[in-house]
Design a protein around this motif. Sequence first.
Motif, short mmCIF file in Angstrom:
data_model
loop_
_atom_site.label_atom_id
_atom_site.label_comp_id
_atom_site.label_asym_id
_atom_site.label_seq_id
_atom_site.Cartn_x
_atom_site.Cartn_y
_atom_site.Cartn_z
N GLU A 166 0.88 -1.24 -0.08
CA GLU A 166 -0.07 0.10 0.01
C GLU A 166 0.98 1.26 -0.07
N HIS A 167 2.08 1.15 0.49
CA HIS A 167 3.01 2.30 0.42
C HIS A 167 4.43 1.55 0.06
N ASN A 168 4.90 1.89 -1.27
CA ASN A 168 6.27 1.16 -1.65
C ASN A 168 6.96 2.14 -2.18
N GLY A 169 8.26 1.50 -2.81
CA GLY A 169 9.23 2.41 -3.32
C GLY A 169 10.30 1.45 -4.11
N THR A 170 10.46 1.83 -5.16
CA THR A 170 11.44 0.84 -5.87
C THR A 170 12.81 0.82 -5.17
#
Length: 425
Positions: free
Chosen positions: A294-298
Motif C-alpha cells: 500500500e506504500h512502497n518504493g523501488t
Amino acid sequence: MSHTDMEIFEKYESVVRSYCRSFPTVFTKAKGHKIWDEQGREYIDFFSGAGALNYGHNDEKMKKKLIEYIEQDGITHSLDKATNTKAEFIQKFNDVILKPRNLEYKMMFPGPTGTNSVESALKLARKVTGRTDIISFTNGFHGMTIGSLSVTGNAAKRKGAGVPLQNAVTMPYDNYVSDNYDTLDYLERFLEDGGSGVDIPAAMIVETVQGEGGINAARLEWLKRIEAICKRWDILLIVDDIQAGVGRTGTFFSFEPAGIKPDIVCLSKSLSGYGVPFAITLFRPELDVWNPGEHNGTFRGNNHAFVTAAAALDYWKDDKFEKEIQRKGKMVEEFLTQLNNKFPELKGEVRGRGLMAGIACGVDGLASKVAEEAFKHGLIMETSGPEDEVFKLFPAMNIDDDALKKGFDIIEQSVKTLVKEPIMN
C-alpha cells in the motif's frame, strides 16, 4: 591536476541548484570532518550534508564493511525482498537502539528519502484514524513532496508545489508568539471549541528542534504537553527526527530527554551513517494496518545502506559516544554564547540543542554574509530560517576538539570582519 570547467554546470544543470551557489568550488575528496576541492584546498565541514553525515565523511569502519559487501557480490537492489543485510540491520537496530530505550516499534522501509518517510507517516495516520487533517507547526519543514509540503511552513517552498496544499492546519510552535505565551493553550482551545473550524486531526507532526525553520528548539515541557494533548484527544503524535535525530541533539532520538514516546517516528539523513540514501518509519505495532504494497518504493531495499547503517550502530553500543556528543554540544553552546555577547552588533539569539545550534541574526542578510566569509577562510557552514537569518553549526559528531575550536576561530574572525567593516546593507 585537471580542473573542471565550472561552465559545465551553468550550461547543462538546472538553475534549481542551490548549495553550489553558497560553496562555489568543485569538491573532489572528503574524510572525517574535512573536505577538499580540486585546488587541494582543505575545508572544515560544519555542514555535514545538511545533517546526513553525522559521523563525518567516509567513516573507516563503514567503508570497510561496504567494500567487503560489494566485493562479495552482495545484493544491491532488492525492493522489499528478504535479505541477510536487512535482517541484520533490523535485529541490531532493535537490540542497540529500541530495547535499551524501552521502545517497541514496527519498522517500515519506504523510499530512501526523508520526505518519503513523512509521506508514509501521514498516510498511515489517516488510514488508522479515518480522519483527514494533520496539525503541523509554524516554521516546520518536512520535505518537498506534496504531502510533506502541506505540513511545511516555509512560504517559498510551499509556493513551489504549484497546487493548493490542503488538509493541514498550522499551529504556533513553542515560543512562536513570545517566551511568556504557551502556544499549546491556543492549540487546545481550537480542539475544545466546536466553533473553531478545526476538526480533530489524524495526527500532529512536529520536530523537536526545527532545522530548516531556524534551529528553534522546543522546551521539553512543551513536548511533554504535546504528547498529553494527543493522548487526550486520541491524536497520533508523529515526530520528524530526520534532521534532529541519530545523535544530532545529543541522544539517538531527539525526543528522549522529554521522556515521550511518539506513535510514529520518521528517520532518514544520517541513518545510513555514510550518506547513502535510507529512510525508515517507526510506529507502534498496533498501528500496522497497511495492506501489502500500500506504500512502497523501488529503492526501499537499499542493501548498501543496511550494511553501513548496521555498522554505524556500533557507536551506540554503550553511552560513551552519546556523552561525547553532549560534551561537544556544551562547547558549541559556550562558544556561541560568548560570541553573541562579544558582538552585540549581531543582534543575535543563540538557538538549538547539542550539535544542532546557531545564532539568529537580527540584521538583515548578516547570517548569509557570515557563512560566505567563513567559506573564504576554509569553513563550510549553511544558513536556515525563513529569511536565512540563522547561521548554523552542524559539525560531525565525532569531530575532534582541535578541529571544532579551529572552526570556532574561523566563525569568530568572520563575524569580527563583518561587524567592524561597513559592508552590510
